[in-house]
Design an enzyme around this catalytic site. Structure first.
Site, PDB file in Angstrom:
ATOM      1  N   GLN A  53      69.066   5.372  39.456  1.00 28.87           N
ATOM      2  CA  GLN A  53      68.350   4.141  39.137  1.00 28.87           C
ATOM      3  C   GLN A  53      67.459   4.253  37.899  1.00 28.87           C
ATOM      4  OE1 GLN A  53      67.331   3.632  43.560  1.00 28.87           O
ATOM      5  NE2 GLN A  53      67.420   1.529  42.854  1.00 28.87           N
ATOM      6  N   ARG A 110      58.436  11.214  45.138  1.00 31.87           N
ATOM      7  CA  ARG A 110      59.773  11.335  45.739  1.00 31.87           C
ATOM      8  C   ARG A 110      60.815  10.964  44.685  1.00 31.87           C
ATOM      9  NH1 ARG A 110      62.892   7.166  49.194  1.00 31.87           N
ATOM     10  NH2 ARG A 110      64.839   8.307  49.282  1.00 31.87           N
ATOM     11  N   HIS A 155      71.165  10.410  47.074  1.00 33.22           N
ATOM     12  CA  HIS A 155      70.673   9.024  47.136  1.00 33.22           C
ATOM     13  C   HIS A 155      71.751   8.099  46.533  1.00 33.22           C
ATOM     14  CE1 HIS A 155      66.871   6.343  47.108  1.00 33.22           C
ATOM     15  NE2 HIS A 155      67.876   5.549  46.788  1.00 33.22           N
ATOM     16  N   ASN A 200      69.716   9.825  51.769  1.00 29.42           N
ATOM     17  CA  ASN A 200      68.984   8.570  51.812  1.00 29.42           C
ATOM     18  C   ASN A 200      69.828   7.469  52.470  1.00 29.42           C
ATOM     19  OD1 ASN A 200      66.724   6.786  50.837  1.00 29.42           O
ATOM     20  ND2 ASN A 200      68.429   5.775  49.798  1.00 29.42           N
ATOM     21  N   GLU A 201      69.296   6.864  53.511  1.00 26.44           N
ATOM     22  CA  GLU A 201      69.840   5.650  54.134  1.00 26.44           C
ATOM     23  C   GLU A 201      71.347   5.661  54.381  1.00 26.44           C
ATOM     24  OE1 GLU A 201      68.665   2.249  51.772  1.00 26.44           O
ATOM     25  OE2 GLU A 201      66.646   2.287  52.579  1.00 26.44           O
ATOM     26  N   ASN A 341      62.531   3.997  55.374  1.00 25.31           N
ATOM     27  CA  ASN A 341      62.384   3.044  54.268  1.00 25.31           C
ATOM     28  C   ASN A 341      62.241   1.676  54.920  1.00 25.31           C
ATOM     29  OD1 ASN A 341      62.876   5.189  52.608  1.00 25.31           O
ATOM     30  ND2 ASN A 341      64.903   4.511  51.939  1.00 25.31           N
ATOM     31  N   TYR A 343      61.092  -2.370  54.628  1.00 25.68           N
ATOM     32  CA  TYR A 343      60.811  -3.495  53.733  1.00 25.68           C
ATOM     33  C   TYR A 343      60.546  -4.792  54.481  1.00 25.68           C
ATOM     34  CZ  TYR A 343      62.389  -0.657  49.778  1.00 25.68           C
ATOM     35  OH  TYR A 343      62.502   0.318  48.823  1.00 25.68           O
ATOM     36  N   GLU A 422      59.812   4.824  51.641  1.00 26.21           N
ATOM     37  CA  GLU A 422      59.882   3.666  50.732  1.00 26.21           C
ATOM     38  C   GLU A 422      59.253   2.460  51.397  1.00 26.21           C
ATOM     39  OE1 GLU A 422      63.755   2.473  49.179  1.00 26.21           O
ATOM     40  OE2 GLU A 422      64.316   4.571  48.944  1.00 26.21           O
ATOM     41  N   TRP A 468      57.911   2.047  46.691  1.00 23.27           N
ATOM     42  CA  TRP A 468      59.127   1.800  45.931  1.00 23.27           C
ATOM     43  C   TRP A 468      58.830   0.630  45.009  1.00 23.27           C
ATOM     44  CZ3 TRP A 468      63.396   4.623  45.351  1.00 23.27           C
ATOM     45  CH2 TRP A 468      64.374   4.061  44.515  1.00 23.27           C
ATOM     46  N   GLU A 475      68.623  -1.830  40.033  1.00 25.11           N
ATOM     47  CA  GLU A 475      68.591  -2.112  41.476  1.00 25.11           C
ATOM     48  C   GLU A 475      70.022  -2.333  41.966  1.00 25.11           C
ATOM     49  OE1 GLU A 475      66.500  -1.789  43.974  1.00 25.11           O
ATOM     50  OE2 GLU A 475      67.905  -2.761  45.327  1.00 25.11           O
ATOM     51  N   TRP A 476      70.835  -1.290  41.883  1.00 24.36           N
ATOM     52  CA  TRP A 476      72.189  -1.262  42.413  1.00 24.36           C
ATOM     53  C   TRP A 476      72.951  -2.540  42.076  1.00 24.36           C
ATOM     54  CZ3 TRP A 476      72.573   3.620  42.828  1.00 24.36           C
ATOM     55  CH2 TRP A 476      71.547   4.386  43.339  1.00 24.36           C
ATOM     56  N   PHE A 484      61.129  -4.051  41.428  1.00 25.16           N
ATOM     57  CA  PHE A 484      60.197  -3.551  42.440  1.00 25.16           C
ATOM     58  C   PHE A 484      59.040  -2.755  41.837  1.00 25.16           C
ATOM     59  CE2 PHE A 484      63.821  -4.101  45.357  1.00 25.16           C
ATOM     60  CZ  PHE A 484      63.224  -4.367  46.566  1.00 25.16           C
TER      61      PHE A 484
HETATM   62  C1  NOJ Z   1      66.339   1.367  49.417  1.00 25.90           C
HETATM   63  C2  NOJ Z   1      67.035   2.288  48.470  1.00 25.90           C
HETATM   64  O1  NOJ Z   1      66.813   3.606  48.877  1.00 25.90           O
HETATM   65  C3  NOJ Z   1      66.624   2.108  47.024  1.00 25.90           C
HETATM   66  O2  NOJ Z   1      67.520   2.818  46.229  1.00 25.90           O
HETATM   67  C4  NOJ Z   1      66.595   0.638  46.680  1.00 25.90           C
HETATM   68  O3  NOJ Z   1      66.361   0.424  45.335  1.00 25.90           O
HETATM   69  C5  NOJ Z   1      65.542  -0.023  47.541  1.00 25.90           C
HETATM   70  N1  NOJ Z   1      65.928   0.107  48.927  1.00 25.90           N
HETATM   71  C6  NOJ Z   1      65.322  -1.493  47.233  1.00 25.90           C
HETATM   72  O4  NOJ Z   1      66.463  -2.215  47.524  1.00 25.90           O
END
Ligand code: NOJ
Length: 532
Positions: A53, A110, A155, A200-201, A341, A343, A422, A468, A475-476, A484
Site C-alpha cells: 500500500q 506496524r 499482508h 493479516n486478515e 482490525n 472498523y 488497525e 490505520w 486502498e486496494w 484513511f
Molecule cells: C484492513 C487491511 O488490513 C488494510 O490493508 C486496509 O487498507 C484497511 N483494512 C482499510 O480497508
C-alpha cells in the site's frame, strides 16, 4: 404552583446526568473524554501500514512482481486504473516517514514485509539482499527513535510466481512457501523485532479474493458473482485452511528457534467487525452470535483451541476441511496474542427461521448458504443508519462496537492478550476543506478509544492500538480514492502534509489531559514535517 427547589435541583441533575450519558453513548458526538493515561503502562500506541500500500518501487532493486501488480495491470480490475507501482514512494522516503512517526510520539510501528521484494520467486529463487537491507534500515531507524517494530509477515501481497505455479493459497504448497519466507524474516530481523503477526486478515482476504473477486486472483461463482473461474462455497474454506496451517507451522518454527532469545510474541490478525441483532427476536440474537463465529472465530478458534468453531461444523457439510490430530495439536495455542482490525458494526438477521430472500443490494448475497452462516447483514434499521457514514460503503461509525468486539474476543479466548492492530476512519469527503481539517477522524478515534478503555477496565488484556493509517495510500480495490491517513499525500510531489488528526494524535500521545476538538495545539506546520 411553585416548584419545590430541591425537587427542581434533583431533576435538573438527573437531566444533566442523562445528557452526559447520551453524549458519551452517542455514536456521532465528539465529546469523549479520553487520555493516554487511561491506558495501562507499556501500552503500545502506533500507526499501521502495509508494504504494497505504501512502498512503490515496482520491480526496483531486484524486487519481483506480486499478485497485486498482476491484478492491477489488467484493465477493469481496478475501476480507478490505479496500481501500487509508486504509491507513497515509501521505499525511497522511509526516513521522512520515520521522522514523522517520531514527531507524533508513537512507541510502535506496524508494517509488513513485501514477500515479492524479499523472494521475487518465492522459494524457487534467490533471496533479494537489497530487500533485507531495506527492512533492516527501517527496523534500526525506528528503534533508534524509541519505536518498536510490529511486523506483519504477510499482508495480502505475495509473489505472482506462486499464483502461476500452483494457484496461491488454494494449494497446500503455499504453506511451505510461507514458512520458507517467514524463516528468512525471522533469521534476519527477529533479533530486534519482538512482535510478529504471521498473516493479516485471512477471513477478509478470502472473502475478497474468492467470493467477491475484488482481490487477486479474483475468483467467484454464483450467487456471489459471475467469474470465469472459482467456487465461492468451497475455495474460501480451502484457502483459510492453508493459511491457518501456514500460520501454525511458522509459529512453531518461531517458538522453537527465535522466540526465547528476545522474549518475543507471535500472533495472527483477524478482520473483526462487530455484529449486533437487527431485532430483539431470539433468532436474530442467535444470528449475531453465528455471524461472529463464522467470521472471527473461523480464524481464532483453530489457533487457540485447535479446530473450527462448532457452530461452523454444525452448518457446513464436508466442505469445511478437517484437521488431522497432528494438525490440531500444531494449531492449538499457536498464538501469544490476537490482533484485531476493527472498523465497524453490522446488524445481523437470521435466515434459518425467517425468509431472507435477497433481491436488492441492502442484503447479503448468499445469505441462505453455509458460508454466510445463514445470516444477512445490514447497515441500517427502519431506514436509520447504524452510525455516521464514512468513505467506505459499508463502514459506519459505531464506537461501541469496539467494546463489543474486544469483550467478545476476551471472553471466547479466555483473556488472551489482544492488540488492536488497525482502527481507522476514511473520509467521505476527499476534496473539500474538511479533508485536511479532519475533525470527524479525530472524533472517530477519540470515541473508539473511549470504548476500548472501557473494555480494558472490564478486564480485557489489550496491549496496543494502531491507527490505520499513517498516510493516505493505495486502498486496494478502491485505489487512491479512499483515504484513511493522518497525513495527506500531495500529488505529484508526494509530499506528506499533516491533517488535523496528526496533530491530535501527537497531542493525545504527549498529554495526560483530554482535549478540545478544535485545539490549536493540533495544527502542525507543513514545513516542520517536510524538512527531509
Ligand atoms: C484492513 C487491511 O488490513 C488494510 O490493508 C486496509 O487498507 C484497511 N483494512 C482499510 O480497508
Amino acid at each position: 404552583m411553585k416548584k419545590n427547589p430541591t425537587t427542581c435541583r434533583a431533576s435538573r441533575s438527573v437531566i444533566l446526568l442523562l445528557l452526559a450519558i447520551v453524549t458519551v453513548e452517542s455514536s456521532t458526538g465528539g465529546n469523549f473524554d479520553i487520555k493516554r493515561l487511561d491506558f495501562p503502562d507499556g501500552f503500545l500506541f502506533g500507526t499501521a501500514t502495509s508494504a504494497y500500500q505504501i512502498e512503490g518501487a515496482y520491480l526496483e532493486d531486484g524486487s519481483g512482481p506480486s499478485n497485486w501488480d498482476h491484478f492491477a495491470a489488467v484493465g477493469g480490475n481496478l475501476s480507478t486504473g490505479d496500481n501500487g507501482y509508486i504509491t507513497d514512494d515509501y521505499y525511497h522516503r522511509y526516513m521522512e516517514d520515520i521522522e514523522i512517526m517520531h514527531s507524533l510520539g508513537v512507541n510502535a510501528y506496524r508494517f509488513s514485509i513485501s514477500w515479492s521484494r524479499v523472494l521475487p520467486k518465492g522459494k524457487f529463487g534467490e533471496v533479494n539482499q537489497a530487500a533485507i537491507i531495506f527492512y533492516n534500515k527501517i527496523i534500526d531507524n525506528i528503534l533508534l527513535r524509541g519505536i518498536q517494530p510490529f511486523v506483519t509477515i504477510h499482508h495480502f501481497d505475495y509473489p505472482q510466481e506462486l499464483e502461476d505455479r500452483y494457484g496461491g493459497w488454494l494449494s497446500p504448497s503455499m504453506q511451505e512457501d510461507f514458512v520458507y519466507f517467514a524463516e528468512i524474516c525471522f533469521k534476519n530481523f527477529a533479533d530486534r523485532v519482538k512482535h510478529w503477526a504471521t498473516i493479516n486478515e485471512p477471513n477478509l482476504f478470502v472473502e475478497m479474493a474468492y467470493v467477491r473477486a475484488a482481490f487477486p486472483p479474483a475468483r467467484c461463482s454464483p450467487p456471489y458473482g459471475n467469474c470465469a473461474q472459482g467456487n465461492s462455497d468451497v475455495e474460501p474454506l480451502t484457502a483459510v485452511h492453508n493459511m491457518l496451517l501456514a500460520h501454525a507451522k511458522a509459529s512453531k518454527l518461531y517458538g522453537e528457534q527465535f522466540k526465547l532469545e528476545v522474549d518475543g510474541m507471535i500472533g495472527i490478525i483477524v478482520s473483526a467487525f462487530m455484529y449486533i441483532p437487527l431485532t430483539d427476536d431470539k433468532e436474530d440474537k442467535e444470528a449475531a452470535k453465528r455471524a461472529l463465529a463464522f467470521d472471527v472465530a473461523w480464524i481464532l478458534d483453530p489457533v487457540v483451541f485447535g479446530d473450527y468453531p462448532p457452530e461452523m461444523r454444525r452448518y457446513h457439510g464436508k466442505e469445511l476441511p478437517y484437521f488431522s490430530s497432528d494438525e490440531r495439536a500444531l494449531l492449538r495455542d499457536s498464538i501469544d496474542f490476537i490482533g484485531i482490525n476493527h472498523y465497524s458494526t453490522f446488524y445481523a438477521k437470521d435466515c434459518i427461521y425467517s425468509s431472507c430472500i435477497c433481491n436488492d443490494s441492502s442484503c447479503t448475497k448468499g445469505n441462505d448458504r453455509p458460508l454466510r452462516g445463514f445470516v444477512s447483514t445490514f447497515v441500517e434499521r427502519n431506514g436509520v443508519p447504524i452510525g455516521e457514514p464514512t468513505g467506505m460503503i459499508r463502514f459506519f461509525v459505531v464506537p461501541k462496537g469496539m467494546e463489543g468486539i474486544v469483550l467478545y474476543v476476551k471472553e471466547r479466548y479466555h483473556n488472551k492478550a489482544i492488540f488492536v492492530t488497525e482502527n481507522g476512519y476514511s473520509s467521505p469527503d476527499n476534496e473539500d476543506e474538511s479533508y485536511q481539517h479532519d475533525v470527524k477522524r479525530i472524533n472517530f478515534h477519540k470515541s473508539y478509544l473511549y470504548y476500548l478503555a472501557r473494555a480494558i477496565s472490564n478486564g480485557a488484556d489489550v496491549r496496543g492500538y494502531f491507527i490505520w493509517t499513517l498516510m493516505d495510500d493505495f486502498e486496494w480495490r478502491s485505489g487512491y480514492n479512499v483515504k484513511f491517513g493522518l497525513y495527506r499525500i500531495h500529488h505529484p510531489t508526494l509530499n506528506r502534509i499533516p491533517k488535523l488528526s496528526a496533530g491530535w494524535y501527537r497531542y493525545f500521545l504527549s498529554n495526560t489531559s483530554s482535549s478540545d476538538i478544535e485545539s490549536s495545539d493540533y495544527i502542525l506546520s507543513d514545513e516542520k514535517h517536510l524538512a527531509y
